[in-house]
Design an enzyme around this catalytic site. Structure first.
Site: not given
Ligand code: ATP
Ligand code: MG
Length: 194
Positions: A123, A129, A160, A163
């Site tokens: 992470r 994110t 981004n 994952h």
């Molecule tokens: P991931 O789970 O992909 O590793 P993360 O843990 O950093 O990322 P989460 O909060 O779990 O972030 O959100 C999952 C994914 O949803 C994010 O990586 C992003 O691609 C997408 N995401 C989150 N918020 C938004 C938003 N407001 N609009 C569009 N996409 C979003």
């Molecule tokens: Mg996540």
């Protein structure tokens, strides 16, 4: 000898990471930090597989919605214009749909990564994110520049690159979902395992 607290995490290179030619660079950054790749494959996920990957519980959906809402408040943008609602749960559900659309739109690279506190280490290597907030030196900070608002105006997920599981429990569930129980390899890395 097994290093104490060694654990596994699950990593997926998203379509933008693959299309930017970052597969090698992402793997390099993990290996450079003494993390071991114990499973690796390029594949085309189905919508159903992606739907099973992302949580459906209200807590997760609300968290996504609330974070999105906080970004809109901070930058004085109208969340109702992009989502038709300000309700965090409904916003979270919409984001989840965009995310599934995006993640099943092109080939991905999946891997299981093993090492000391692998979940937290990965992470940290991945970064925030929101790419525009991610620190320099992280994968997201060095190679992407997206935000919730620029993504949501276009009704899409944030690009981004990657994952990574958030907790060891989530990692176990995701590794089993994507690799099954068997397809994880065991080998010793020079200088780390012996
Ligand atoms: P991931 O789970 O992909 O590793 P993360 O843990 O950093 O990322 P989460 O909060 O779990 O972030 O959100 C999952 C994914 O949803 C994010 O990586 C992003 O691609 C997408 N995401 C989150 N918020 C938004 C938003 N407001 N609009 C569009 N996409 C979003
Ligand atoms: Mg996540």
């Amino acid at each position: 000898m097994q290093i104490p607290k060694e654990e596994k995490t699950y990593v997926m290179i998203k379509p933008d990471g693959v299309r930017k030619g970052l597969i090698g660079e992402i793997i390099r950054r993990m290996e450079q930090r003494d993390l071991k790749i114990v499973a690796l494959e390029m594949f085309q996920p189905s919508r159903e597989q992606m739907d099973k990957h992302y949580p459906k519980d209200e807590k997760w959906l609300r968290r996504i919605g609330e974070r999105t809402q906080a970004t809109y408040t901070k930058y004085d943008h109208d969340i109702k214009r992009d989502f038709g609602t300000a309700d965090p749960l409904r916003v979270g559900k919409t984001v989840r749909k965009w995310l599934i659309d995006y993640m099943s739109s092109a080939p991905l690279v999946k891997m299981a990564v093993q090492g000391v506190h692998a979940v937290d280490m990965v992470r940290k290597i991945v970064g925030d994110t929101m790419p525009y907030l991610a620190d320099m030196g992280t994968i997201r900070g060095d190679y992407s520049a997206d935000s919730a608002i620029s993504a949501n105006i276009e009704h899409r997920a944030i690009f981004n690159l990657i994952h990574a599981s958030e907790t060891p429990q989530e990692a176990r569930h995701e590794i089993e979902h994507w690799f099954g129980k068997k397809n994880i390899f065991k080998y010793k890395r020079f200088g780390i395992d012996e």
